[in-house]
Design a protein around this motif. Structure first.
Motif, PDB file in Angstrom:
ATOM      1  N   HIS A  59       0.832  -1.209   0.000  1.00 16.90           N
ATOM      2  CA  HIS A  59       0.000   0.000   0.000  1.00 16.90           C
ATOM      3  C   HIS A  59       0.865   1.256   0.000  1.00 16.90           C
ATOM      4  O   HIS A  59       0.617   2.195  -0.771  1.00 16.90           O
ATOM      5  N   SER A  60       1.876   1.284   0.849  1.00 18.73           N
ATOM      6  CA  SER A  60       2.742   2.458   0.924  1.00 18.73           C
ATOM      7  C   SER A  60       3.464   2.687  -0.396  1.00 18.73           C
ATOM      8  O   SER A  60       3.683   3.841  -0.808  1.00 18.73           O
ATOM      9  N   THR A  61       3.830   1.611  -1.097  1.00 17.27           N
ATOM     10  CA  THR A  61       4.487   1.748  -2.404  1.00 17.27           C
ATOM     11  C   THR A  61       3.523   2.376  -3.408  1.00 17.27           C
ATOM     12  O   THR A  61       3.905   3.272  -4.174  1.00 17.27           O
ATOM     13  N   LEU A  62       2.261   1.923  -3.397  1.00 22.96           N
ATOM     14  CA  LEU A  62       1.270   2.515  -4.298  1.00 22.96           C
ATOM     15  C   LEU A  62       1.095   4.008  -4.030  1.00 22.96           C
ATOM     16  O   LEU A  62       0.897   4.797  -4.954  1.00 22.96           O
ATOM     17  N   VAL A  63       1.178   4.387  -2.761  1.00 24.58           N
ATOM     18  CA  VAL A  63       0.966   5.785  -2.386  1.00 24.58           C
ATOM     19  C   VAL A  63       2.190   6.649  -2.685  1.00 24.58           C
ATOM     20  O   VAL A  63       2.063   7.769  -3.189  1.00 24.58           O
ATOM     21  N   HIS A  64       3.390   6.140  -2.402  1.00 20.15           N
ATOM     22  CA  HIS A  64       4.579   6.988  -2.386  1.00 20.15           C
ATOM     23  C   HIS A  64       5.530   6.816  -3.568  1.00 20.15           C
ATOM     24  O   HIS A  64       6.350   7.708  -3.824  1.00 20.15           O
ATOM     25  N   PHE A  65       5.464   5.681  -4.274  1.00 22.50           N
ATOM     26  CA  PHE A  65       6.416   5.496  -5.369  1.00 22.50           C
ATOM     27  C   PHE A  65       5.923   6.236  -6.610  1.00 22.50           C
ATOM     28  O   PHE A  65       4.732   6.178  -6.939  1.00 22.50           O
ATOM     29  N   PRO A  66       6.819   6.909  -7.358  1.00 25.16           N
ATOM     30  CA  PRO A  66       6.407   7.703  -8.526  1.00 25.16           C
ATOM     31  C   PRO A  66       6.191   6.850  -9.782  1.00 25.16           C
ATOM     32  O   PRO A  66       6.960   6.922 -10.745  1.00 25.16           O
ATOM     33  N   PHE A  67       5.129   6.070  -9.792  1.00 22.15           N
ATOM     34  CA  PHE A  67       4.845   5.214 -10.942  1.00 22.15           C
ATOM     35  C   PHE A  67       4.615   6.015 -12.223  1.00 22.15           C
ATOM     36  O   PHE A  67       4.833   5.506 -13.318  1.00 22.15           O
ATOM     37  N   THR A  68       4.175   7.265 -12.081  1.00 23.99           N
ATOM     38  CA  THR A  68       3.931   8.103 -13.257  1.00 23.99           C
ATOM     39  C   THR A  68       4.945   9.229 -13.393  1.00 23.99           C
ATOM     40  O   THR A  68       4.828  10.046 -14.313  1.00 23.99           O
ATOM     41  N   GLY A  69       5.942   9.286 -12.517  1.00 25.79           N
ATOM     42  CA  GLY A  69       6.768  10.487 -12.445  1.00 25.79           C
ATOM     43  C   GLY A  69       8.267  10.305 -12.557  1.00 25.79           C
ATOM     44  O   GLY A  69       9.027  11.095 -11.983  1.00 25.79           O
ATOM     45  N   LEU A  70       8.728   9.295 -13.304  1.00 23.01           N
ATOM     46  CA  LEU A  70      10.174   9.061 -13.399  1.00 23.01           C
ATOM     47  C   LEU A  70      10.771   9.485 -14.740  1.00 23.01           C
ATOM     48  O   LEU A  70      11.877   9.052 -15.086  1.00 23.01           O
ATOM     49  N   ALA A  71      10.080  10.328 -15.470  1.00 21.43           N
ATOM     50  CA  ALA A  71      10.584  10.739 -16.788  1.00 21.43           C
ATOM     51  C   ALA A  71      11.971  11.362 -16.693  1.00 21.43           C
ATOM     52  O   ALA A  71      12.837  11.118 -17.545  1.00 21.43           O
ATOM     53  N   ALA A  72      12.220  12.151 -15.655  1.00 20.58           N
ATOM     54  CA  ALA A  72      13.525  12.807 -15.508  1.00 20.58           C
ATOM     55  C   ALA A  72      14.636  11.783 -15.306  1.00 20.58           C
ATOM     56  O   ALA A  72      15.766  11.984 -15.789  1.00 20.58           O
ATOM     57  N   ARG A  73      14.338  10.695 -14.613  1.00 20.09           N
ATOM     58  CA  ARG A  73      15.342   9.632 -14.409  1.00 20.09           C
ATOM     59  C   ARG A  73      15.656   8.941 -15.734  1.00 20.09           C
ATOM     60  O   ARG A  73      16.828   8.664 -16.045  1.00 20.09           O
ATOM     61  N   TYR A  74      14.631   8.648 -16.518  1.00 18.51           N
ATOM     62  CA  TYR A  74      14.863   8.028 -17.826  1.00 18.51           C
ATOM     63  C   TYR A  74      15.622   8.980 -18.750  1.00 18.51           C
ATOM     64  O   TYR A  74      16.523   8.564 -19.494  1.00 18.51           O
ATOM     65  N   GLU A  75      15.281  10.258 -18.693  1.00 18.58           N
ATOM     66  CA  GLU A  75      15.972  11.247 -19.527  1.00 18.58           C
ATOM     67  C   GLU A  75      17.442  11.344 -19.142  1.00 18.58           C
ATOM     68  O   GLU A  75      18.321  11.445 -20.004  1.00 18.58           O
ATOM     69  N   LYS A  76      17.716  11.293 -17.843  1.00 19.08           N
ATOM     70  CA  LYS A  76      19.109  11.303 -17.370  1.00 19.08           C
ATOM     71  C   LYS A  76      19.845  10.059 -17.875  1.00 19.08           C
ATOM     72  O   LYS A  76      21.008  10.134 -18.287  1.00 19.08           O
TER      73      LYS A  76
END
Length: 335
Positions: free
Chosen positions: A250-267
């Motif tokens: 549950h905490s992973t669903l709430v806190h992990f950036p499943f939709t927000g890692l574009a900057a990491r992939y770009e890096k």
């Protein structure tokens, strides 16, 4: 409001029951920094668990900053080093087929239970990007590895991407299988899990049954896998017996950036690190179309499409996955 309505009464009783379960688990269950794990259950008499520490060789523990981490070191001691970041609900025993392939081809593989899974501790902290990446970094430092190849699957693909983008000096090659982190939206159960209060109630009552049903349904097409019964038994134990799993999930669903890692992939793309991308064409968990987004952000990646394959590609199409994966990993031997 018409309280004489049977539907309203049923709804009220259901809500009260769910609230009671949540309140019990929150306020009357054993409290502490660590919710417990399979080690906690193993110490109890008459407890039988499908996932045993000795299911593979090389079982060990590391005391890290946030808790005890259970891991395996598999394969020849002088083999090429590879760190495997697995999926969100997996435990090591469920990846035996692909692990055998890697070991048989001379790799020294590190694979471990994330916090809140298997025999690793389940600390009462947010299960965010930092927690998962830090656990991996501290573990490789514990075993003394400074450079290695990385394989990440699903959630593990997102963790591997974050790890490589933050510690590129440690990673020589990166392979990603249906990696998370660029989802356009979350599934309805995940959206409910993120709601204040309601999400907590949902996670502690209805969600375990939904999750196990999804796991079971997803395994129906894997009838040829020799570890299928182990898969189902371990999944059941994780969801319904493990004292920290659902809270960690549950905490992973709430806190992990499943939709927000574009900057990491770009890096990752800017670093020019060698990357292999594997994806099943029938994947609906991390949709197949997202491979296009990954390729935009990581243009140096080599993409391999796995036809007629859903999310669990290491089980459903191991032969189709193993060939390009091993060819890619072994290319470093000729460099």
């Amino acid at each position: 409001m018409d309280w004489s309505s049977s539907y309203v009464r049923i709804g009220a009783v259901s809500l009260l029951s769910v609230g009671s379960v949540w309140a019990y688990r929150q306020f009357f269950a054993v409290q502490g920094r660590n919710r417990g794990c399979f080690r906690t259950l193993k110490a109890q008499p008459n407890r039988s668990l499908a996932y045993r520490e000795d299911v593979m060789e090389g079982s060990a523990y590391a005391s890290l900053s946030t808790g005890e981490t259970h891991y395996y070191l598999l394969g020849p001691q002088n083999g090429e080093k590879l760190v495997f970041f697995q999926g969100m609900s997996s435990v090591n025993a469920l990846l035996l087929p692909v692990l055998r392939q890697l070991v048989d081809n001379g790799y020294r593989v590190l694979i471990y239970d994330y916090y809140g899974r298997g025999y690793s501790d389940a600390p009462r902290v947010p299960y965010n990007e930092s927690l998962y990446v830090t656990q991996g970094r501290e573990l490789v430092e514990h075993i003394g590895w400074s450079k290695f190849q990385v394989l990440g699957f699903s959630l593990g693909g997102a963790i591997a991407t974050s790890f490589a983008s933050q510690y590129p000096e440690k990673v020589t090659r990166l392979a990603l299988a249906a990696p998370a982190g660029l989802m356009e939206s979350l599934a309805l159960p995940a959206k409910i899990a993120r709601l204040p209060v309601i999400g907590d109630l949902f996670a502690q009552s209805v969600a375990p049954f939904i999750l196990f049903y999804m796991m079971y349904r997803g395994s129906l097409h894997l009838h040829k896998a020799p570890e299928l019964e182990l898969w189902r038994s371990v999944s059941f134990d994780q969801v319904f017996k493990h004292p920290g799993f659902m809270a960690a999930y549950h905490s992973t669903l709430v806190h992990f950036p499943f939709t927000g890692l574009a900057a990491r992939y770009e890096k990752l793309g800017a670093l020019g690190l060698p990357v292999l991308l594997l994806w099943g064409t029938n994947d609906r968990v991390v949709p197949y179309r997202l491979h296009q987004r990954v390729m935009q952000l990581v243009p140096q990646a080599t993409f391999v499409s796995i036809p007629n394959t859903a999310h669990e590609l290491f089980y459903e199409s191991l032969d189709q996955v193993a060939r390009p994966l091993l060819e890619y990993l072994q290319a470093s031997r000729s460099q």
